[in-house]
Motif scaffolding. Structure first.
Motif, PDB file in Angstrom:
ATOM      1  N   PRO A 104       0.937  -1.187  -0.048  1.00 21.33           N
ATOM      2  CA  PRO A 104       0.145  -0.020  -0.047  1.00 21.33           C
ATOM      3  C   PRO A 104       1.049   1.204   0.056  1.00 21.33           C
ATOM      4  CG  PRO A 104      -0.032  -1.076   2.097  1.00 21.33           C
ATOM      5  CD  PRO A 104       0.501  -2.071   1.204  1.00 21.33           C
ATOM      6  N   TYR A 105       0.375   2.371  -0.585  1.00 18.36           N
ATOM      7  CA  TYR A 105       1.188   3.545  -0.631  1.00 18.36           C
ATOM      8  C   TYR A 105       0.381   4.703  -0.306  1.00 18.36           C
ATOM      9  CZ  TYR A 105       4.336   7.072  -3.037  1.00 18.36           C
ATOM     10  OH  TYR A 105       4.927   8.203  -3.321  1.00 18.36           O
ATOM     11  N   LEU A 106       0.326   5.018   0.910  1.00 12.75           N
ATOM     12  CA  LEU A 106      -0.368   5.639   2.052  1.00 12.75           C
ATOM     13  C   LEU A 106      -0.384   7.240   2.118  1.00 12.75           C
ATOM     14  CD1 LEU A 106      -0.379   3.560   5.044  1.00 12.75           C
ATOM     15  CD2 LEU A 106      -1.785   3.114   3.158  1.00 12.75           C
ATOM     16  N   TYR A 107      -1.379   7.979   2.141  1.00  8.93           N
ATOM     17  CA  TYR A 107      -0.933   9.326   1.950  1.00  8.93           C
ATOM     18  C   TYR A 107      -1.328   9.853   3.453  1.00  8.93           C
ATOM     19  CZ  TYR A 107      -1.642  14.534   0.915  1.00  8.93           C
ATOM     20  OH  TYR A 107      -1.825  15.729   0.767  1.00  8.93           O
ATOM     21  N   ASP A 108      -0.203  10.832   4.130  1.00 11.63           N
ATOM     22  CA  ASP A 108      -0.220  11.290   5.366  1.00 11.63           C
ATOM     23  C   ASP A 108      -0.291  12.867   5.169  1.00 11.63           C
ATOM     24  OD1 ASP A 108       0.576  11.985   8.164  1.00 11.63           O
ATOM     25  OD2 ASP A 108       2.473  11.932   7.626  1.00 11.63           O
ATOM     26  N   GLU A 109      -1.691  13.211   5.080  1.00 11.43           N
ATOM     27  CA  GLU A 109      -1.955  14.531   4.650  1.00 11.43           C
ATOM     28  C   GLU A 109      -1.671  15.530   5.712  1.00 11.43           C
ATOM     29  OE1 GLU A 109      -5.912  17.447   3.043  1.00 11.43           O
ATOM     30  OE2 GLU A 109      -6.217  15.465   3.745  1.00 11.43           O
ATOM     31  N   THR A 110      -1.934  15.176   7.002  1.00 11.76           N
ATOM     32  CA  THR A 110      -1.594  16.207   8.166  1.00 11.76           C
ATOM     33  C   THR A 110      -0.008  15.969   8.366  1.00 11.76           C
ATOM     34  OG1 THR A 110      -1.830  14.349   9.825  1.00 11.76           O
ATOM     35  CG2 THR A 110      -3.752  15.561   9.034  1.00 11.76           C
ATOM     36  N   GLN A 111       0.727  15.256   7.905  1.00  3.91           N
ATOM     37  CA  GLN A 111       2.040  15.131   8.178  1.00  3.91           C
ATOM     38  C   GLN A 111       2.356  14.489   9.639  1.00  3.91           C
ATOM     39  OE1 GLN A 111       3.742  19.041   6.887  1.00  3.91           O
ATOM     40  NE2 GLN A 111       4.333  17.948   5.126  1.00  3.91           N
ATOM     41  N   GLU A 112       1.341  14.190  10.441  1.00  2.00           N
ATOM     42  CA  GLU A 112       1.353  13.846  11.747  1.00  2.00           C
ATOM     43  C   GLU A 112       2.209  12.385  11.802  1.00  2.00           C
ATOM     44  OE1 GLU A 112      -1.706  12.006  15.187  1.00  2.00           O
ATOM     45  OE2 GLU A 112      -2.513  13.691  13.895  1.00  2.00           O
ATOM     46  N   THR A 113       1.720  11.486  10.984  1.00  2.00           N
ATOM     47  CA  THR A 113       2.615  10.125  10.957  1.00  2.00           C
ATOM     48  C   THR A 113       4.189  10.476  10.693  1.00  2.00           C
ATOM     49  OG1 THR A 113       0.625   8.931  10.105  1.00  2.00           O
ATOM     50  CG2 THR A 113       2.787   7.673   9.716  1.00  2.00           C
ATOM     51  N   ALA A 114       4.446  11.188   9.875  1.00  2.00           N
ATOM     52  CA  ALA A 114       6.036  11.454   9.556  1.00  2.00           C
ATOM     53  C   ALA A 114       6.631  12.034  11.038  1.00  2.00           C
ATOM     54  CB  ALA A 114       6.248  12.508   8.391  1.00  2.00           C
ATOM     55  N   ARG A 115       5.857  12.941  11.343  1.00  2.00           N
ATOM     56  CA  ARG A 115       6.312  13.320  12.953  1.00  2.00           C
ATOM     57  C   ARG A 115       6.509  12.336  13.913  1.00  2.00           C
ATOM     58  NH1 ARG A 115       6.617  18.374  11.799  1.00  2.00           N
ATOM     59  NH2 ARG A 115       5.375  19.560  10.663  1.00  2.00           N
ATOM     60  N   LYS A 116       5.299  11.420  14.109  1.00  2.00           N
ATOM     61  CA  LYS A 116       5.625  10.449  14.909  1.00  2.00           C
ATOM     62  C   LYS A 116       6.819   9.543  14.738  1.00  2.00           C
ATOM     63  CE  LYS A 116       0.606   9.916  15.977  1.00  2.00           C
ATOM     64  NZ  LYS A 116      -0.534   8.917  15.680  1.00  2.00           N
TER      65      LYS A 116
END
Length: 188
Positions: A104-116
């Motif tokens: 799967p290729y997911l979209y992290d619109e809020t960028q919250e996942t990248a920050r975590k």
């Protein structure tokens, strides 16, 4: 090309949970739904980065080889699509289909996942064990666009082999290097 290294999250860190849209299926999916029986590779990717383009075929090969062994692969893009429209979810789907992503290729619109995950660059790789404890983070291999070193996936593949065979995590672990994540204005 900006050359940004990984932040190298501490080994043993629990995988931060997420629920994100899969740009290919259109479904919202969680880490719990996606995790592998024996391990999970979380990859921060994007469409336009030359470092990601350079390794796409190796990511497809590794995922194809290891998914049958109980390892799941998950791609996530967290880039600001307002300023980098080539990373838009519609184009993510096209990239996943064109490249033949078996993950799967997911979209992290809020960028919250990248920050975590303390993600810094694309590509950025995290291998978690079956309990979702961080086992490896760092580079795919020593190849970079233009450096003449073949793309082999040797560093990530070695970590996968260590995990599957019950050996300790590789040491040392070298940071990945790639384009910086394109943070939304005022979000840092």
């Amino acid at each position: 090309m900006a050359r940004t290294p990984s932040n190298m999250l501490p080994l043993g860190t629990p995988a931060p949970d997420f629920r994100l849209p899969d740009t290919v299926s259109g479904r919202q999916v969680s880490l719990e739904e996606l995790k592998g029986r024996k391990g999970t590779v979380i990859m921060f990717l994007c469409n336009h980065c030359p470092f990601v383009k350079h390794v796409n075929s190796e990511l497809v090969r590794l995922a194809g080889d290891y998914m049958a062994r109980g390892i799941r692969f998950v791609g996530i893009s967290s880039n600001d699509v307002e300023n980098y429209p080539e990373d838009h979810p519609d184009l993510m789907k096209k990239t996943a289909v064109r490249e033949g992503y078996p993950f799967p290729y997911l979209y992290d619109e809020t960028q919250e996942t990248a920050r975590k995950y303390d993600a810094a660059c694309t590509p950025d790789f995290y291998l978690f064990d079956r309990e979702l404890s961080l086992f490896y983070r760092g580079q795919l291999d020593d190849s970079r666009p233009g450096n003449g070193i073949p793309v082999t996936g040797k560093d990530l593949e070695n970590a996968l082999q260590c995990l599957l065979s019950g050996r300790p995590a590789p040491d040392p672990q070298k940071p990945s290097l790639g384009c910086n994540i394109k943070w939304k204005e005022g979000s840092l």
